[in-house]
Write an enzyme that holds these catalytic residues in place. Structure first.
Site, PDB file in Angstrom:
ATOM      1  N   CYS A  84       0.840  -1.198   0.000  1.00 21.66           N
ATOM      2  CA  CYS A  84       0.000   0.000   0.000  1.00 21.66           C
ATOM      3  C   CYS A  84       0.874   1.246   0.000  1.00 21.66           C
ATOM      4  O   CYS A  84       1.946   1.272   0.579  1.00 21.66           O
ATOM      5  CB  CYS A  84      -0.865  -0.034   1.255  1.00 21.66           C
ATOM      6  SG  CYS A  84      -1.953   1.373   1.468  1.00 21.66           S
ATOM      7  N   ASP A 388      -3.315  29.076   7.231  1.00 22.46           N
ATOM      8  CA  ASP A 388      -3.242  27.612   7.279  1.00 22.46           C
ATOM      9  C   ASP A 388      -3.522  27.097   5.864  1.00 22.46           C
ATOM     10  O   ASP A 388      -4.573  26.527   5.603  1.00 22.46           O
ATOM     11  CB  ASP A 388      -4.284  27.088   8.283  1.00 22.46           C
ATOM     12  CG  ASP A 388      -4.259  25.581   8.431  1.00 22.46           C
ATOM     13  OD1 ASP A 388      -3.375  24.925   7.834  1.00 22.46           O
ATOM     14  OD2 ASP A 388      -5.135  25.044   9.147  1.00 22.46           O
ATOM     15  N   CYS A 415       1.202  22.283   6.399  1.00 13.95           N
ATOM     16  CA  CYS A 415       1.307  20.821   6.286  1.00 13.95           C
ATOM     17  C   CYS A 415       2.408  20.441   5.298  1.00 13.95           C
ATOM     18  O   CYS A 415       2.489  19.294   4.880  1.00 13.95           O
ATOM     19  CB  CYS A 415      -0.033  20.212   5.887  1.00 13.95           C
ATOM     20  SG  CYS A 415      -0.676  20.878   4.355  1.00 13.95           S
TER      21      CYS A 415
HETATM   22  N1  SAH Z   1      -7.797  26.117   9.061  1.00 15.01           N
HETATM   23  C1  SAH Z   1      -8.723  25.093   8.631  1.00 15.01           C
HETATM   24  C2  SAH Z   1      -8.552  24.659   7.183  1.00 15.01           C
HETATM   25  C3  SAH Z   1      -7.158  24.386   6.718  1.00 15.01           C
HETATM   26  S1  SAH Z   1      -7.003  23.487   5.201  1.00 15.01           S
HETATM   27  C4  SAH Z   1      -8.671  23.903   9.555  1.00 15.01           C
HETATM   28  O1  SAH Z   1      -7.728  23.752  10.337  1.00 15.01           O
HETATM   29  O2  SAH Z   1      -9.601  23.091   9.524  1.00 15.01           O
HETATM   30  C5  SAH Z   1      -6.812  24.706   3.988  1.00 15.01           C
HETATM   31  C6  SAH Z   1      -8.092  25.355   3.558  1.00 15.01           C
HETATM   32  O3  SAH Z   1      -7.780  26.342   2.567  1.00 15.01           O
HETATM   33  C7  SAH Z   1      -9.114  24.431   2.922  1.00 15.01           C
HETATM   34  O4  SAH Z   1     -10.331  24.566   3.580  1.00 15.01           O
HETATM   35  C8  SAH Z   1      -9.208  24.932   1.458  1.00 15.01           C
HETATM   36  O5  SAH Z   1     -10.507  24.807   0.939  1.00 15.01           O
HETATM   37  C9  SAH Z   1      -8.819  26.381   1.615  1.00 15.01           C
HETATM   38  N2  SAH Z   1      -8.260  27.075   0.426  1.00 15.01           N
HETATM   39  C10 SAH Z   1      -7.512  26.554  -0.578  1.00 15.01           C
HETATM   40  N3  SAH Z   1      -7.130  27.526  -1.425  1.00 15.01           N
HETATM   41  C11 SAH Z   1      -7.619  28.693  -0.953  1.00 15.01           C
HETATM   42  C12 SAH Z   1      -7.556  30.062  -1.381  1.00 15.01           C
HETATM   43  N4  SAH Z   1      -6.887  30.393  -2.465  1.00 15.01           N
HETATM   44  N5  SAH Z   1      -8.176  30.990  -0.640  1.00 15.01           N
HETATM   45  C13 SAH Z   1      -8.861  30.657   0.487  1.00 15.01           C
HETATM   46  N6  SAH Z   1      -8.957  29.391   0.930  1.00 15.01           N
HETATM   47  C14 SAH Z   1      -8.353  28.407   0.238  1.00 15.01           C
END
Ligand code: SAH
Length: 461
Positions: A84, A388, A415
């Site tokens: 996997c 984030d 991440c």
């Molecule tokens: N802080 C949140 C989500 C983090 S994940 C938590 O901890 O749950 C990153 C997020 O960024 C996702 O929800 C994704 O949909 C959003 N995202 C991706 N590209 C983006 C952009 N250009 N502008 C705003 N949000 C975005």
């Protein structure tokens, strides 16, 4: 000049001593300085290796036999681990995994961001680093007239047939995958076939709230039509009281992307709930929600600590998802503005603010890199910005917008250490100082690592 030749040939067998690990967790052995990367080999090991790929500057080998094992080598508990692609580190002791992740972060900061005098704390690990995932998306196929589910074999789209469980998945999700598979099989719902782009059932996606035990089932189909839909819903809801939401997602494209555009409610609510600390969240099918609940709490607590709120601050939470971080911040700030690109997630975030009686958080749908400059034009002056972003990191326009807003502090949750390091360089050049970095192990047994970073504005700026 004579062309330098690689010191090994394809299919050659040799004994190598390993001294290091790559970012992916592969062993690195060297022949007169020429590196050979070997998956599943560990530092301080000696092993017989077969060379499978030769390049000018490196080769890749296959581990044939470990002759001297590292004390950090452990027997992988999963019986399909080597087939996997989901986990990469089950052969490594957990202590070594979290040490490796800290080193991975330190090295990225140094090599990509040229940041080498900032404390990177020891990775915050889990007491029990198994059965943590609250979400699973598993492919479905047909084999000998039966529906089968399982992850893909590494670098392929062949389902691992003898996979009856996944030990980083929650027990509930494992059980529910099997429940949906067997009921769909009995009802004769046809599996999707990638090659012919025919059939119906593509994936089963499940998410279960760790604290609430509420499960959402998302049946991903190629077709709008779902044969025997009524019977499927009936049996799932009657047999499994934890099921609170049954959705159908339609993905009619030839694509590796799992979810399609349209999601329909088949039964129950269009969301499930979960709790993080004292806050309750509604989560819908398309919204992002961290996969490892106990570690999420530790991650958010760190982000909150680095934000150093006193109750007077205006805060922006960019890439806010369903508002998990925003609402934690709102409890300690004057006002929080959240921005996120997925409309369903913002609908959840607004609902979540109400549900938790928080009235100092506002949420906006849009690209953070477009909304932030607009906020600046409106005169919004945040004291703290939390970001984030997804793996690709922050958009350059967003970094510029952040710098233009001149907040006292920035908290960067990431991440992906590589894009983090790239972005920190830009923020440092723009007048911020990286104070400390906290890696958190959100994904035990895999080579992924999450980080929280504290940045403050330099006085001269
Ligand atoms: N802080 C949140 C989500 C983090 S994940 C938590 O901890 O749950 C990153 C997020 O960024 C996702 O929800 C994704 O949909 C959003 N995202 C991706 N590209 C983006 C952009 N250009 N502008 C705003 N949000 C975005």
């Amino acid at each position: 000049m004579e062309k330098q030749k690689a010191p090994v040939q394809k299919n050659e067998m040799l004994t190598l001593t390993f001294e290091d690990l790559t970012h992916e967790g592969d062993g690195v052995g060297k022949l007169n300085g020429y590196p050979i990367f070997v998956p599943y080999a560990l530092p301080d090991e000696q092993a017989k290796v077969k060379i499978i790929k030769v390049k000018k500057n490196f080769a890749i080998g296959k581990l044939i036999e470990v002759e001297h094992a590292s004390p950090n080598r452990v027997e992988p508990p999963c019986n399909v681990y080597y087939q996997c692609g989901g986990c990469q580190l089950q052969h490594m002791s957990y202590t070594m995994q979290i040490d490796m992740k800290r080193t991975q972060v330190t090295n990225s900061l140094k090599k990509i961001g040229h940041i080498d005098n900032v404390p990177v704390h020891p990775t915050i690990g889990m007491d029990d680093p198994w059965r943590y995932r609250n979400k699973v998306q598993i492919p479905v196929a047909a084999k000998n007239g039966e529906l089968i589910t399982g992850f893909y074999r590494k670098r392929s789209h062949d389902i691992i047939e003898d996979m009856d469980r996944c030990i980083i998945n929650s027990e509930v999700n494992d059980r529910m995958v099997e429940a949906v598979r067997s009921i769909a099989d009995r009802l004769g719902i046809p599996a999707y076939d990638e090659k012919s782009h025919r059939g119906v059932l593509r994936h089963i996606m499940l998410r279960t709230g760790e604290m609430t035990n509420e499960t959402m089932i998302v049946i991903v189909t190629r077709t709008n039509e779902l044969p025997n839909k009524k019977a499927l819903i009936q049996e799932l809801k009657d047999t499994y009281p934890n099921v609170k939401s049954i959705m159908q997602n339609i993905n009619s494209q030839r694509t590796n992307v799992i979810l399609g555009k349209e999601t329909k409610l088949l039964w129950g609510d269009a969301y499930i709930h979960d709790k993080i600390g004292d806050l309750t969240f509604a989560i819908s099918a398309k919204s992002f929600y961290q996969v490892n609940p106990p570690q999420t709490k530790k991650l958010y607590d760190k982000a909150l600590e680095y934000a150093q709120l006193t109750g007077k601050e205006t805060v922006i939470d960019a890439y806010c998802g369903i508002g998990t971080i925003s609402l934690s911040l709102a409890q300690q700030a004057k006002k929080v503005y959240g921005v996120e690109i997925v409309p369903e997630a913002i609908a959840d975030a607004k609902e979540n603010a109400k549900r938790n009686h928080i009235d100092n958080a506002e949420f906006f749908v849009g690209q953070a890199e477009k909304v932030m400059p607009w906020w600046t034009a409106q005169g919004l002056q945040p004291d703290v910005i939390v970001v984030d972003p997804p793996r690709k990191g922050c958009d350059e326009a967003l970094l510029e917008a952040m710098l233009a807003m001149k907040p006292e502090r920035i908290v960067y949750v990431s991440c992906n250490p590589s894009t983090l390091a790239r972005d920190l360089r830009i923020l440092e050049d723009g007048g911020y100082e990286t104070k400390q970095v906290q890696p958190v192990d959100m994904f035990p047994q895999t080579n992924h690592v999450e980080c929280v970073v504290e940045l403050v504005r330099k006085l001269s700026n």
